[in-house]
Design a protein around this motif. Structure first.
Motif, PDB file in Angstrom:
ATOM      1  N   LEU A 141      41.760  50.112  50.984  1.00 53.17           N
ATOM      2  CA  LEU A 141      42.528  50.775  49.928  1.00 53.17           C
ATOM      3  C   LEU A 141      43.242  52.007  50.480  1.00 53.17           C
ATOM      4  N   ASP A 191      48.989  50.632  43.549  1.00 44.22           N
ATOM      5  CA  ASP A 191      47.856  51.286  44.203  1.00 44.22           C
ATOM      6  C   ASP A 191      46.881  51.815  43.153  1.00 44.22           C
ATOM      7  N   GLU A 192      47.423  52.306  42.058  1.00 45.07           N
ATOM      8  CA  GLU A 192      46.573  52.815  40.978  1.00 45.07           C
ATOM      9  C   GLU A 192      45.732  51.692  40.379  1.00 45.07           C
ATOM     10  N   ALA A 195      42.991  50.876  42.710  1.00 42.14           N
ATOM     11  CA  ALA A 195      41.996  51.949  42.660  1.00 42.14           C
ATOM     12  C   ALA A 195      41.094  51.774  41.452  1.00 42.14           C
ATOM     13  N   HIS A 198      38.622  49.239  42.290  1.00 37.69           N
ATOM     14  CA  HIS A 198      37.637  49.790  43.230  1.00 37.69           C
ATOM     15  C   HIS A 198      36.602  50.643  42.493  1.00 37.69           C
TER      16      HIS A 198
END
Length: 244
Positions: A141, A191-192, A195, A198
């Motif tokens: 990530l 990417d958010e 995340a 994750h």
């Protein structure tokens, strides 16, 4: 050809640029590993749904006759990873958008059952493997490595269910996962968004290590809901998806 050189032993020297699928093969794999090699290319995410799989060229690259390649491809047809049409050759399998969404439902149900069975049997070694997979997820990530993120995500989820030692259940889960893998819905997320997934993984890991079944199953359910929303948001690319 030299006296010692047979057609099967000659090194692969393409007369034209290799096909998209053949470029991803490991030369000299040999007969025994051909199924795993072809499956690995498909599950890597680099072979997109609908990509042609040139049987004769693959045989040349791997240094074997076309017969074991054909048999390997038949095996992968049975696994739902390859399509075959008479006179149309072999291609990486395509499914409909509805089938992809359905497979994510199947994955969620199977994983819930496997997690419930695995948690009471998890050992410190199982906890260590899950932590290592989660750390690999974090690195991917941070580095923006989307293929690496997919690999680590699969490793993490399978680490959580491995203690169940339920071979058939885990086999069904992996089989469903394999068919969805070429579509890589997480690669469509920001990417958010990754995340957020994750963060779900972190909650699942904490519950797994604590032996908290209720929390683990709740975290897993919420995680799969996010995945299903990601699948629903995929563009209906006719080059990737089969006709409904």
């Amino acid at each position: 050809m030299s006296p010692q050189e047979t057609p099967r032993s000659r090194p692969y020297r393409p007369s034209r640029p290799p096909s998209a699928f053949a470029r991803r093969l490991v030369r000299g794999t040999g007969t025994d590993g051909v199924v795993d090699e072809l499956r690995g290319v498909i599950l890597s995410g680099e072979a997109t749904p609908g990509m042609p799989i040139p049987l004769d060229e693959i045989a040349q690259v791997l240094g074997i006759s076309p017969i074991p390649v054909r048999e390997a491809l038949k095996t992968l047809v049975g696994e739902g990873l390859v399509d075959h049409r008479p006179r149309g050759g072999y291609t990486v399998a395509r499914i409909t958008m509805a089938e992809l969404a359905e497979l994510y439902v199947v994955r969620g149900v199977l994983e819930q059952a496997a997690l419930a069975a695995a948690l009471p049997l998890a050992t410190p070694a199982d906890h260590e493997e899950a932590r290592a997979a989660h750390e690999a997820l974090g690195r991917a990530l941070e580095e923006g490595d989307v293929p690496g993120y997919h690999r680590a995500s699969r490793r993490f989820h399978l680490a959580l269910v491995a203690p169940a030692r339920m071979r058939r259940l885990q086999g069904m889960l992996e089989s469903a996962w394999n068919v969805t893998e070429p579509y890589r819905p997480m690669s469509q997320l920001s990417d958010e968004g990754r995340a957020g997934l994750h963060a779900d993984h972190a909650g699942m890991l904490a519950a797994f290590e604590a032996g908290d079944a209720a929390a683990l199953l709740t975290e897993a359910t919420e995680h799969h809901e996010q995945l299903r929303r990601a699948v629903a948001a995929l563009p209906g690319d006719p080059a990737l998806f089969a006709d409904p």
